[in-house]
Design an enzyme around this catalytic site. Structure first.
Site, PDB file in Angstrom:
ATOM      1  N   ILE A 297       0.808  -1.373   0.059  1.00  0.00           N
ATOM      2  CA  ILE A 297      -0.020  -0.073   0.015  1.00  0.00           C
ATOM      3  C   ILE A 297       0.773   1.447   0.030  1.00  0.00           C
ATOM      4  O   ILE A 297       0.713   2.070  -0.833  1.00  0.00           O
ATOM      5  CB  ILE A 297      -1.117   0.058   1.246  1.00  0.00           C
ATOM      6  CG1 ILE A 297      -1.665  -1.416   0.959  1.00  0.00           C
ATOM      7  CG2 ILE A 297      -1.824   1.247   1.189  1.00  0.00           C
ATOM      8  CD1 ILE A 297      -2.564  -1.253   2.195  1.00  0.00           C
TER       9      ILE A 297
ATOM     10  N   HIS B  36     -13.590   1.916   8.877  1.00  0.00           N
ATOM     11  CA  HIS B  36     -12.743   0.749   8.417  1.00  0.00           C
ATOM     12  C   HIS B  36     -13.079   0.237   6.867  1.00  0.00           C
ATOM     13  O   HIS B  36     -13.396  -0.957   6.796  1.00  0.00           O
ATOM     14  CB  HIS B  36     -12.847  -0.551   9.365  1.00  0.00           C
ATOM     15  CG  HIS B  36     -11.501  -1.405   9.136  1.00  0.00           C
ATOM     16  ND1 HIS B  36     -11.006  -2.096  10.210  1.00  0.00           N
ATOM     17  CD2 HIS B  36     -10.884  -1.666   8.153  1.00  0.00           C
ATOM     18  CE1 HIS B  36      -9.947  -2.863   9.690  1.00  0.00           C
ATOM     19  NE2 HIS B  36      -9.766  -2.626   8.581  1.00  0.00           N
ATOM     20  N   ILE B  37     -13.080   1.216   6.194  1.00  0.00           N
ATOM     21  CA  ILE B  37     -13.633   0.970   4.682  1.00  0.00           C
ATOM     22  C   ILE B  37     -12.483   1.141   3.617  1.00  0.00           C
ATOM     23  O   ILE B  37     -12.823   1.314   2.462  1.00  0.00           O
ATOM     24  CB  ILE B  37     -14.824   1.703   4.365  1.00  0.00           C
ATOM     25  CG1 ILE B  37     -14.858   3.132   4.666  1.00  0.00           C
ATOM     26  CG2 ILE B  37     -16.246   1.196   4.878  1.00  0.00           C
ATOM     27  CD1 ILE B  37     -14.134   3.929   4.178  1.00  0.00           C
TER      28      ILE B  37
ATOM     29  N   GLU C 123     -13.308  -1.421  17.376  1.00  0.00           N
ATOM     30  CA  GLU C 123     -14.397  -1.057  16.637  1.00  0.00           C
ATOM     31  C   GLU C 123     -15.428  -1.883  16.679  1.00  0.00           C
ATOM     32  O   GLU C 123     -15.506  -2.969  17.350  1.00  0.00           O
ATOM     33  CB  GLU C 123     -13.623  -1.455  15.086  1.00  0.00           C
ATOM     34  CG  GLU C 123     -12.556  -0.641  14.687  1.00  0.00           C
ATOM     35  CD  GLU C 123     -11.744  -1.196  13.259  1.00  0.00           C
ATOM     36  OE1 GLU C 123     -12.199  -1.965  12.839  1.00  0.00           O
ATOM     37  OE2 GLU C 123     -10.692  -0.454  13.168  1.00  0.00           O
TER      38      GLU C 123
ATOM     39  N   ALA D  92      -4.779   4.588   7.915  1.00  0.00           N
ATOM     40  CA  ALA D  92      -5.686   3.332   7.395  1.00  0.00           C
ATOM     41  C   ALA D  92      -5.038   1.900   7.407  1.00  0.00           C
ATOM     42  O   ALA D  92      -4.978   1.038   6.661  1.00  0.00           O
ATOM     43  CB  ALA D  92      -6.009   3.753   5.949  1.00  0.00           C
TER      44      ALA D  92
HETATM   45  N1  LIG Z   1      -8.084   0.237   6.174  1.00  0.00           N
HETATM   46  C1  LIG Z   1      -8.264  -0.859   5.594  1.00  0.00           C
HETATM   47  O1  LIG Z   1      -9.321  -1.237   5.054  1.00  0.00           O
HETATM   48  C2  LIG Z   1      -7.010  -1.571   5.207  1.00  0.00           C
HETATM   49  C3  LIG Z   1      -5.953  -1.757   6.107  1.00  0.00           C
HETATM   50  N2  LIG Z   1      -4.692  -2.488   5.842  1.00  0.00           N
HETATM   51  C4  LIG Z   1      -3.574  -2.694   6.882  1.00  0.00           C
HETATM   52  O2  LIG Z   1      -2.584  -2.201   5.992  1.00  0.00           O
HETATM   53  C5  LIG Z   1      -1.395  -2.757   6.301  1.00  0.00           C
HETATM   54  C6  LIG Z   1      -0.117  -2.848   5.286  1.00  0.00           C
HETATM   55  O3  LIG Z   1      -0.731  -3.194   4.246  1.00  0.00           O
HETATM   56  P1  LIG Z   1       0.304  -3.923   2.921  1.00  0.00           P
HETATM   57  O4  LIG Z   1       0.961  -2.611   2.763  1.00  0.00           O
HETATM   58  O5  LIG Z   1      -0.353  -4.668   1.952  1.00  0.00           O
HETATM   59  O6  LIG Z   1       1.277  -4.509   3.857  1.00  0.00           O
HETATM   60  P2  LIG Z   1       3.054  -4.914   3.401  1.00  0.00           P
HETATM   61  O7  LIG Z   1       3.318  -5.951   4.378  1.00  0.00           O
HETATM   62  O8  LIG Z   1       3.321  -5.124   2.065  1.00  0.00           O
HETATM   63  O9  LIG Z   1       3.718  -3.759   3.955  1.00  0.00           O
HETATM   64  C7  LIG Z   1       3.905  -3.300   5.370  1.00  0.00           C
HETATM   65  C8  LIG Z   1       5.238  -2.491   5.331  1.00  0.00           C
HETATM   66  O10 LIG Z   1       5.536  -2.097   6.700  1.00  0.00           O
HETATM   67  C9  LIG Z   1       6.890  -2.311   7.125  1.00  0.00           C
HETATM   68  N3  LIG Z   1       6.926  -2.356   8.596  1.00  0.00           N
HETATM   69  C10 LIG Z   1       6.881  -3.361   9.389  1.00  0.00           C
HETATM   70  N4  LIG Z   1       6.918  -3.005  10.565  1.00  0.00           N
HETATM   71  C11 LIG Z   1       7.349  -1.696  10.446  1.00  0.00           C
HETATM   72  C12 LIG Z   1       7.670  -0.682  11.532  1.00  0.00           C
HETATM   73  N5  LIG Z   1       7.880  -1.115  13.049  1.00  0.00           N
HETATM   74  N6  LIG Z   1       8.203   0.391  10.934  1.00  0.00           N
HETATM   75  C13 LIG Z   1       8.009   0.781   9.842  1.00  0.00           C
HETATM   76  N7  LIG Z   1       7.837  -0.041   8.860  1.00  0.00           N
HETATM   77  C14 LIG Z   1       7.232  -1.248   9.355  1.00  0.00           C
HETATM   78  C15 LIG Z   1       7.047  -3.605   6.399  1.00  0.00           C
HETATM   79  O11 LIG Z   1       8.782  -3.684   6.306  1.00  0.00           O
HETATM   80  C16 LIG Z   1       6.632  -3.323   5.059  1.00  0.00           C
HETATM   81  O12 LIG Z   1       7.372  -2.883   4.173  1.00  0.00           O
HETATM   82  C17 LIG Z   1      -1.978  -4.233   6.836  1.00  0.00           C
HETATM   83  O13 LIG Z   1      -1.124  -5.021   7.320  1.00  0.00           O
HETATM   84  C18 LIG Z   1      -3.506  -4.000   7.229  1.00  0.00           C
HETATM   85  O14 LIG Z   1      -3.184  -3.928   8.536  1.00  0.00           O
HETATM   86  C19 LIG Z   1      -4.744  -3.426   4.502  1.00  0.00           C
HETATM   87  C20 LIG Z   1      -5.863  -3.336   3.829  1.00  0.00           C
HETATM   88  C21 LIG Z   1      -7.020  -2.548   4.014  1.00  0.00           C
HETATM   89  O1  LIG Z   2     -12.367  -5.153   4.399  1.00  0.00           O
HETATM   90  C1  LIG Z   2     -12.015  -5.425   5.595  1.00  0.00           C
HETATM   91  O2  LIG Z   2     -12.837  -6.280   6.338  1.00  0.00           O
HETATM   92  C2  LIG Z   2     -10.816  -5.585   6.246  1.00  0.00           C
HETATM   93  C3  LIG Z   2      -9.901  -4.598   5.363  1.00  0.00           C
HETATM   94  C4  LIG Z   2      -8.416  -4.732   6.054  1.00  0.00           C
HETATM   95  O3  LIG Z   2      -8.148  -3.853   7.031  1.00  0.00           O
HETATM   96  C5  LIG Z   2      -7.330  -5.628   5.475  1.00  0.00           C
HETATM   97  O4  LIG Z   2      -7.528  -6.172   4.351  1.00  0.00           O
HETATM   98  O5  LIG Z   2      -6.362  -5.749   6.232  1.00  0.00           O
END
Ligand SMILES: NC(=O)C1=CN([C@@H]2O[C@H](COP(=O)(O)OP(=O)(O)OC[C@H]3O[C@@H](n4cnc5c(N)ncnc54)[C@H](O)[C@@H]3O)[C@@H](O)[C@H]2O)C=CC1
Ligand SMILES: O=C(O)CCC(=O)C(=O)O
Length: 409
Positions: free
Chosen positions: A162, A292-293, A269, A238
């Site tokens: 992301i 959380h969308i 939440e 997010a």
């Molecule tokens: N709001 C929502 O609906 C959504 C939220 N998310 C959240 O977003 C997070 C990130 O998603 P992605 O980018 O796909 O994950 P990802 O695993 O591709 O990237 C996470 C990055 O954070 C870095 N990281 C880990 N610990 C760290 C620290 N202490 N300090 C700095 N960097 C650190 C990692 O090295 C990695 O580059 C997910 O784990 C999830 O919790 C994901 C999708 C939807």
């Molecule tokens: O859409 C959801 O229910 C969760 C999204 C999210 O936070 C994730 O993909 O990690």
């Protein structure tokens, strides 16, 4: 614990949290019709009751799959997280119980990135406050405190899937991008990696969080870090609610140190729509609060539904565990001529020779064999002639260290 091959209509899928219809369609197309579908998550005790007869469970971010849940989920063989984050699942407990966990690591990435960029623009223009004011009958035509996004510095914390998407979109809008990550990352475009978190906070007009929920990221942004941000800065989260100390954030908004914030994820939440949302951020006109969308778009949900359901189907049909987050990854060919034994065991020395002894002592010809280990767990798949599968399964179950064994016809 053991499972023999079941007719598909006996294999139960429990889908929670309103996963997209595409998941149901994918399961049905693959011949699985025993699907229980709920729109909400369930509290632990209710979940424990419901999960007892489920072979597969599908969740999103809200359902907590704790050790207690795994202990009572005797038939469960796999979990599908219809999302990116897997912090809601006790992955160690799942592994110890031989339960494979899958997720959709990229399907909602773009949706989150687009939301974050949109929020940055809205907050820089003070749109949330102006929107509230206009709704109340006010008329605040003014350029005070409103800025273009072009030329501003975006600080991304967590430069993964992301974070990098946000980086690309931000540069397309003329922003300067810097990022902080615990790993050395290839910067995309003209982005710059900053090694010190405080330095990144101090140089950014907007800070956006994209780290996973981990012990190391808990309260990563608290009073001290907020104070290190520029006066008039903007904070976007997010990622996960545990990453920001929400009381400290509310104080930073009240004091005027921050100009605005957009928060999609919260330490607590509601379990589902209809339950009251409680937060110290409520009532701040310069805070965009969303339920959380970040990943909730039609495109993302449809793709996630198909992607995760396909992974569950593959594991059910032929034992493939590719892209599992907690299990040895094995890509398996089809096994039309043979029966396939799946043996999940504690990864202890000597167990493979015990497994192979079952076949040599019973004069069973092995047509194909696959082995992979991960951490404390080993996964062996053996294809043999159909006539021997019953006896082989029985013997495999008796091996010390066996967590789970089943046969696929
Ligand atoms: N709001 C929502 O609906 C959504 C939220 N998310 C959240 O977003 C997070 C990130 O998603 P992605 O980018 O796909 O994950 P990802 O695993 O591709 O990237 C996470 C990055 O954070 C870095 N990281 C880990 N610990 C760290 C620290 N202490 N300090 C700095 N960097 C650190 C990692 O090295 C990695 O580059 C997910 O784990 C999830 O919790 C994901 C999708 C939807
Ligand atoms: O859409 C959801 O229910 C969760 C999204 C999210 O936070 C994730 O993909 O990690």
């Amino acid at each position: 614990m053991a499972n023999t091959s079941l007719n598909k209509d006996k294999i139960k899928f429990l889908l929670l949290e309103g996963v997209h219809q595409s998941a149901i369609d994918t399961l049905k197309e693959a011949g699985y019709s025993n699907i229980e579908y709920l729109k909400t998550s369930l509290p632990e005790d209710q979940l424990i009751e419901k999960i007892k007869d489920a072979h597969f469970v599908g969740i999103r971010s809200r359902t907590q799959l704790t050790r207690r849940v795994f202990e009572s989920a005797e038939k469960l063989i796999a979990v599908g997280c219809f999302c990116i984050g897997t912090n809601q699942v006790d992955l160690d407990a799942a592994q110890e119980h031989g339960v494979v966990v899958f997720n959709a690591p990229y399907s909602n990435t773009r949706s989150v990135a687009e939301l974050v960029i949109a929020e940055a623009i809205l907050l820089l223009r003070r749109i949330p406050e102006k929107n509230f004011e206009t709704h109340r009958g006010g008329w605040g035509k003014s350029a005070a405190g409103s800025y273009e996004i072009r030329g501003k510095t975006l600080g991304i914390i967590g430069y993964g899937s992301i974070g990098t998407q946000v980086s690309v979109l931000a540069e397309g809008l003329g922003m300067k991008v810097c990022f902080y990550d615990v790993i050395t990352k290839l910067p995309l475009g003209n982005a710059t990696q900053i090694r010190d978190l405080n330095e990144l906070l101090g140089m950014s007009d907007i800070v956006s969080l994209h780290v996973p929920e981990l012990p190391a990221t808990k309260d990563m942004i608290g009073e001290k870090e907020l104070a290190a941000m520029k006066k008039g800065g903007i904070l976007l989260n997010a990622s996960r609610g545990t990453v920001v100390d929400i009381e400290a954030l509310a104080a930073a908004l009240e004091s005027g140190h921050l100009a605005g914030t957009a928060i999609d994820v919260f330490p607590v939440e509601p379990r589902g729509n209809g339950e009251e949302f409680v937060s110290p951020l409520r009532g701040h006109d310069n805070a965009i609060l969303t339920p959380h969308i970040g990943g909730s778009t039609q495109e993302a949900q449809e793709n996630i539904g198909t992607e995760v359901a396909e992974k569950l189907v593959k594991y059910s049909d032929n034992g493939t565990t590719i892209s599992s987050v907690n299990f040895p990854e094995v890509a398996l060919p089809s096994h039309t001529e043979t029966h396939r034994l799946l043996h999940v065991h504690n990864n202890i020395p000597g167990i493979l020779s015990e497994i192979n002894r079952v076949f040599s002592e019973n004069n069973i010809n092995i047509c194909g064999q696959f082995l992979q280990t991960k951490g404390n767990v080993g996964y062996v798949v053996v294809d043999i002639d159909a006539e021997y599968s019953e006896i082989a399964l029985e013997r495999l179950r008796q091996i010390e260290g066996t967590i789970r064994a089943r046969v696929l016809f």
